[in-house]
Design a protein around this motif. Structure first.
Motif, mmCIF file in Angstrom:
data_model
loop_
_atom_site.group_PDB
_atom_site.id
_atom_site.type_symbol
_atom_site.label_atom_id
_atom_site.label_comp_id
_atom_site.label_asym_id
_atom_site.label_seq_id
_atom_site.Cartn_x
_atom_site.Cartn_y
_atom_site.Cartn_z
ATOM 1 N N ARG A 113 0.830 -1.201 0.000
ATOM 2 C CA ARG A 113 0.000 0.000 0.000
ATOM 3 C C ARG A 113 0.865 1.252 0.000
ATOM 4 O O ARG A 113 0.591 2.220 -0.689
ATOM 5 C CB ARG A 113 -0.917 -0.029 1.225
ATOM 6 N N LEU A 132 3.883 1.099 13.530
ATOM 7 C CA LEU A 132 2.478 1.040 13.117
ATOM 8 C C LEU A 132 2.090 -0.386 12.749
ATOM 9 O O LEU A 132 1.036 -0.879 13.132
ATOM 10 C CB LEU A 132 2.230 1.985 11.941
ATOM 11 N N SER A 159 -10.928 -8.641 10.744
ATOM 12 C CA SER A 159 -11.641 -7.590 10.040
ATOM 13 C C SER A 159 -10.983 -6.228 10.204
ATOM 14 O O SER A 159 -11.119 -5.379 9.356
ATOM 15 C CB SER A 159 -13.086 -7.531 10.513
ATOM 16 N N PHE A 163 -9.104 -3.469 5.705
ATOM 17 C CA PHE A 163 -8.935 -2.264 4.894
ATOM 18 C C PHE A 163 -7.578 -2.253 4.218
ATOM 19 O O PHE A 163 -7.381 -1.590 3.212
ATOM 20 C CB PHE A 163 -9.160 -1.010 5.740
ATOM 21 N N LEU A 164 -6.622 -2.990 4.784
ATOM 22 C CA LEU A 164 -5.312 -3.052 4.150
ATOM 23 C C LEU A 164 -5.351 -3.901 2.900
ATOM 24 O O LEU A 164 -4.645 -3.652 1.943
ATOM 25 C CB LEU A 164 -4.295 -3.672 5.122
ATOM 26 N N ILE A 168 -8.975 0.072 -2.665
ATOM 27 C CA ILE A 168 -10.144 0.931 -2.655
ATOM 28 C C ILE A 168 -10.053 1.889 -3.829
ATOM 29 O O ILE A 168 -9.069 2.602 -3.977
ATOM 30 C CB ILE A 168 -10.222 1.728 -1.335
ATOM 31 N N VAL A 170 -11.432 5.161 -5.385
ATOM 32 C CA VAL A 170 -12.273 6.315 -5.095
ATOM 33 C C VAL A 170 -12.302 7.220 -6.318
ATOM 34 O O VAL A 170 -11.266 7.602 -6.812
ATOM 35 C CB VAL A 170 -11.747 7.102 -3.882
ATOM 36 N N HIS B 199 -18.321 -1.206 16.868
ATOM 37 C CA HIS B 199 -17.239 -2.006 16.305
ATOM 38 C C HIS B 199 -17.235 -1.934 14.780
ATOM 39 O O HIS B 199 -16.185 -1.797 14.154
ATOM 40 C CB HIS B 199 -17.354 -3.459 16.767
ATOM 41 N N TYR B 202 -15.967 1.293 13.695
ATOM 42 C CA TYR B 202 -14.514 1.269 13.808
ATOM 43 C C TYR B 202 -13.887 0.683 12.549
ATOM 44 O O TYR B 202 -12.873 1.172 12.065
ATOM 45 C CB TYR B 202 -14.125 0.441 15.042
ATOM 46 N N GLU B 203 -14.470 -0.388 12.009
ATOM 47 C CA GLU B 203 -13.926 -1.055 10.834
ATOM 48 C C GLU B 203 -14.169 -0.271 9.550
ATOM 49 O O GLU B 203 -13.355 -0.295 8.645
ATOM 50 C CB GLU B 203 -14.571 -2.441 10.652
ATOM 51 N N LYS B 209 -10.111 4.815 14.503
ATOM 52 C CA LYS B 209 -8.707 4.384 14.514
ATOM 53 C C LYS B 209 -7.793 5.589 14.717
ATOM 54 O O LYS B 209 -6.831 5.538 15.482
ATOM 55 C CB LYS B 209 -8.346 3.690 13.193
ATOM 56 N N ALA B 392 -16.590 5.389 0.408
ATOM 57 C CA ALA B 392 -15.310 4.808 0.012
ATOM 58 C C ALA B 392 -15.093 3.438 0.631
ATOM 59 O O ALA B 392 -14.188 2.715 0.236
ATOM 60 C CB ALA B 392 -14.172 5.741 0.417
ATOM 61 N N PRO B 394 -15.558 -0.339 1.138
ATOM 62 C CA PRO B 394 -16.142 -1.433 0.379
ATOM 63 C C PRO B 394 -16.595 -2.597 1.243
ATOM 64 O O PRO B 394 -17.180 -3.541 0.728
ATOM 65 C CB PRO B 394 -14.975 -1.882 -0.500
ATOM 66 N N VAL B 395 -16.300 -2.547 2.542
ATOM 67 C CA VAL B 395 -16.472 -3.730 3.379
ATOM 68 C C VAL B 395 -17.883 -3.778 3.972
ATOM 69 O O VAL B 395 -18.296 -2.878 4.685
ATOM 70 C CB VAL B 395 -15.429 -3.724 4.531
ATOM 71 N N MET B 455 0.294 8.275 8.119
ATOM 72 C CA MET B 455 0.582 6.933 7.618
ATOM 73 C C MET B 455 -0.661 6.054 7.655
ATOM 74 O O MET B 455 -0.944 5.293 6.731
ATOM 75 C CB MET B 455 1.668 6.318 8.498
ATOM 76 N N LEU B 456 -1.407 6.195 8.738
ATOM 77 C CA LEU B 456 -2.644 5.426 8.870
ATOM 78 C C LEU B 456 -3.570 5.729 7.699
ATOM 79 O O LEU B 456 -4.206 4.844 7.130
ATOM 80 C CB LEU B 456 -3.317 5.799 10.188
ATOM 81 N N THR B 458 -2.682 6.864 4.722
ATOM 82 C CA THR B 458 -2.143 6.315 3.481
ATOM 83 C C THR B 458 -2.542 4.856 3.353
ATOM 84 O O THR B 458 -2.897 4.386 2.269
ATOM 85 C CB THR B 458 -0.605 6.400 3.471
ATOM 86 N N LEU B 459 -2.510 4.128 4.477
ATOM 87 C CA LEU B 459 -2.911 2.737 4.442
ATOM 88 C C LEU B 459 -4.378 2.609 4.096
ATOM 89 O O LEU B 459 -4.785 1.677 3.425
ATOM 90 C CB LEU B 459 -2.658 2.087 5.810
ATOM 91 N N PHE B 460 -5.174 3.555 4.565
ATOM 92 C CA PHE B 460 -6.602 3.481 4.322
ATOM 93 C C PHE B 460 -6.955 3.758 2.884
ATOM 94 O O PHE B 460 -7.997 3.347 2.399
ATOM 95 C CB PHE B 460 -7.343 4.450 5.245
ATOM 96 N N SER B 461 -6.054 4.481 2.205
ATOM 97 C CA SER B 461 -6.064 4.537 0.749
ATOM 98 C C SER B 461 -7.211 5.268 0.072
ATOM 99 O O SER B 461 -7.155 5.531 -1.104
ATOM 100 C CB SER B 461 -5.998 3.119 0.179
ATOM 101 N N ALA B 462 -8.266 5.580 0.769
ATOM 102 C CA ALA B 462 -9.300 6.369 0.117
ATOM 103 C C ALA B 462 -8.804 7.804 0.032
ATOM 104 O O ALA B 462 -8.356 8.374 1.013
ATOM 105 C CB ALA B 462 -10.590 6.305 0.925
ATOM 106 N N GLU B 463 -8.888 8.384 -1.151
ATOM 107 C CA GLU B 463 -8.139 9.602 -1.406
ATOM 108 C C GLU B 463 -8.707 10.850 -0.770
ATOM 109 O O GLU B 463 -8.111 11.902 -0.841
ATOM 110 C CB GLU B 463 -8.031 9.817 -2.921
#
Lengths: 170, 500
Positions: A113, A132, A159, A163-164, A168, A170, B199, B202-203, B209, B392, B394-395, B455-456, B458-463
């Motif tokens: 990622r 992290l 779960s 997300f990793l 995704i 967008v 919960h 949170y996801e 997070k 954004a 998808p889960v 960084m968190l 960036t990992l989540f990736s939704a722009e």
């Protein structure tokens, strides 16, 4: 009919000659990698993730080694870290699920990622990224603990870290 | 344009006038003239009130009909304007508007510009919907329940033609439902436990997070050099914040401290002791990484019911107080000149514990205004942005459950008043003022927290997400609208406080 019989015998003799040739060849080549597991381990430690995956499909011995020897995965996890992590890290990672799981669940998706967003394939990990990853790994481990309690719906894959794994768009 | 209409009764006169009109070239009956005149007046009003840009667009887009058929011609012009213009505040026509969509599809005259109608129907429906929402809220504030009720029916009708799976259709649906509940009372409550929804929330998105990781970083830094530490969590839920802190403490140079965690949460209704179960799970994790750990659960329905002696804080330990979206719930108590308010009481005993750090995370929104209209408008903007960001994700079922979690918040902001309204969000600027007045000073969160948050994301990736620094605090937002703010505080020692 007679020709067939002769042909059969001829082929059997030829095959016997070939195997005996091979055995002679084996005796000539003294080195066979599967007889030298420590060398094999050193080589496997230096492979990248996908290559390790391929290696585990070669034969039963290689499969056993890659699955059960966590030190191979430890090298993979921290290969790109500038300074080697302190000795205290290992017992924590082992307690939380081991290096192979750390790689599969955290390090590999985090690396892919991050490199996606920075367009740099091989890069050095910073201390922050290591921390992290370890934190996310710990949350994963905790959620798997919860699976038995039935309070949180336990999924096959953790779960919190899904997300990793999901690209995704967008 | 003036048309004089004499009331003509004799049929021969009618025939004469019809003949005259036909001679001049108009295909209209004298009996229709009254209606045509009214429509022309309406058209005149609409043209006068619309902007010049609308007219120029109209002039270039319109398909021209035969103006000799004056009745239909005026009708067509009027319907064109109704699509491109803002809502005329003539409420008797509002419910007609929703039905007009159907009429236009059937009327064969309109087939030619049906394509144009279909493409702009969605946008215009959205604009109409928002107008109607505002008008409904306004009429509620004025006490006009009947009007509000009929507007709700109109909006529900409008929604049936719109896409309610995303965008304004979805958010508006929740707000219409909330307004409905405010007027007509509760119905069909979804019975899912709040902590399960929490919960999934949170996801589904990074807000919680971000809150956990940022607070943990601040707590970790505050605990530097201390061997006995005590964290007080104002809302334990499933304890998802604490594994990361336990792991960070396990790996800190010099070894882990003795960690005590006191988790506050609502009492469990069945025989189970939810707080204790979470505590046991955290204890097992701490044991596996060799961190000495002790847990205590404090069950209370409301934070103001908690008394400091229940927390059993010892003077030898470094205390961290952690409040993730809990302080705003204290703002609803009735103002009583004799007794301090709930927020003052709680902040008072927090100060008395002398914590090394208090981490506060709150929604960055102003949902505590007294006026219903202001609150409603704010909430509509805020939750539209939050739902936007949820797209954004998808889960599933995380996303669906997260929406229900947010829907509960929306209902509380819109439907409830007095002590029942607990979602009294206030922006960071107000919390700074409030905490400053009650004897707290801000601590800067530092670059490590910012790097970690970035960084968190960036990992989540939704722009669309963005982390911003705001005078030492961090906010996480969607497309430049901050949605959640994390800050850290320390109690000012008594001797240094000057009361004016």
């Amino acid at each position: 009919m007679v020709h067939h019989h002769h042909y059969h015998e001829y082929m059997q003799q030829k095959m016997r000659r070939n195997t005996s040739n091979q055995q002679q060849q084996n005796k000539r080549h003294k080195f066979f990698i599967n007889d030298n597991i420590d060398i094999l381990r050193e080589i496997l430690k230096r492979l990248d993730g996908p290559s390790l995956g391929v290696a585990s499909c070669v034969c039963r011995l290689w499969c056993n080694l890659t699955n059960n020897d966590d030190s191979i995965w430890e090298h993979l996890c921290f290969r790109h870290v500038l300074t080697p992590p302190p000795a205290t890290v290992r017992p924590v990672v082992v307690a939380l699920g081991g290096y192979k799981r750390l790689y599969m669940v955290c390090v590999r998706p985090v690396l892919s990622r991050l490199s996606e967003s920075e367009r740099v394939m091989k890069r050095v990990w910073t201390r922050h990224e290591v921390q992290l990853s370890l934190s996310l790994f710990c949350i994963d481990s905790y959620e798997r603990l919860a699976g038995g309690g039935g309070m949180i719906a336990s999924d096959a894959s953790p779960s919190s870290l899904m997300f990793l794994c999901n690209p995704i768009n967008v | 344009m003036e048309i004089e209409i004499d009331s003509v009764s004799s049929p021969s006169k009618v025939k004469e006038i019809d003949g005259l009109l036909a001679d001049v070239g108009y295909k209209v009956k004298s009996s229709e003239l009254h209606q045509v005149a009214q429509n022309i007046e309406r058209l005149e009003n609409v043209i006068v009130n619309s902007s010049s840009s609308d007219i120029s667009q109209f002039a270039s887009d319109t398909i021209h009909y035969d103006p000799s058929d004056i009745g239909n011609w005026v009708d067509n012009l009027l319907s064109e304007f109704d699509h491109t213009n803002s809502l005329p505040y003539d409420f008797s026509q509002l419910s007609d508007l929703a039905q007009d969509q159907h009429h236009h599809h059937h009327h064969h005259h309109h087939q030619n510009h049906q394509l144009k109608v279909v493409t702009t129907v969605e946008e215009d429906s959205a604009i109409k919907l928002i107008h109607m929402l505002m008008t409904c809220a306004d009429s509620l504030q004025r006490g006009n329940i009947q009007l509000a009720g009929s507007l709700i029916e109109g909006m529900q009708g409008l929604l049936t033609n719109m896409n309610t799976n995303s965008g304004i259709g979805k958010v508006a649906g929740y707000f219409i439902d909330a307004l409905n509940r405010r007027i007509f009372g509760q119905n069909n409550i979804i019975h899912i436990e709040n902590d399960v929804l929490y919960h999934h929330y949170y996801e589904a998105c990074p807000y919680l997070k971000f809150a956990h990781f940022t607070a943990n970083q601040a707590i970790l830094e505050a605990f530097n050099g201390h061997d006995c530490v005590h964290v007080i969590d104002f809302n334990l839920m499933h304890g998802l914040q604490w594994p990361a802190l336990i792991q960070a403490l396990a790996l800190r140079p010099g070894g882990p401290p003795f960690l005590r965690l006191t988790g506050i949460g609502p009492p469990s209704h069945d025989d189970r002791d939810n707080l204790r179960e979470i505590g046991l799970r955290l204890a097992e994790l701490a044991r596996s990484v060799n961190v000495r750990f002790a847990f205590r659960g404090v069950a209370a329905w409301r934070l103001e019911d908690v008394k400091p002696w229940m927390l059993q804080v010892s003077s030898k330990e470094a205390v961290a107080v952690n409040s993730i979206m809990q302080l705003h719930r204290l703002l609803g108590s009735e103002p009583d000149p004799n007794n301090p308010s709930a927020i003052e009481t709680v902040l008072g005993w927090i100060r008395s514990l002398n914590p090394k750090i208090m981490t506060v995370v709150e929604q960055e929104a102003n949902h505590n205004e007294d006026g219903f209209m202001d609150r409603f408008t704010e909430a509509l903007h805020y939750y539209s942005t939050v739902f936007d960001s949820l797209e954004a994700c998808p889960v599933e079922p995380d996303k669906a459950m997260a929406e229900i979690y947010l829907q509960r918040e929306i209902c509380n902001v819109v439907c409830c008043e007095g002590p029942a309204r607990v979602e009294r969000h206030e922006p960071l600027i107000k919390w700074r003022e409030r905490l400053g007045k009650t004897g707290f000073r801000p601590l800067h969160l530092g670059s490590n927290a910012f790097k970690q948050a970035s960084m968190l994301l960036t990992l989540f990736s939704a722009e669309g997400y963005c982390v911003e620094e705001n005078q030492g605090s961090l906010t996480l937002g969607w497309h430049s609208r901050p949605l959640i703010a994390a800050s850290a505080w320390q109690a000012v020692p008594e001797t240094l406080r000057f009361d004016h």
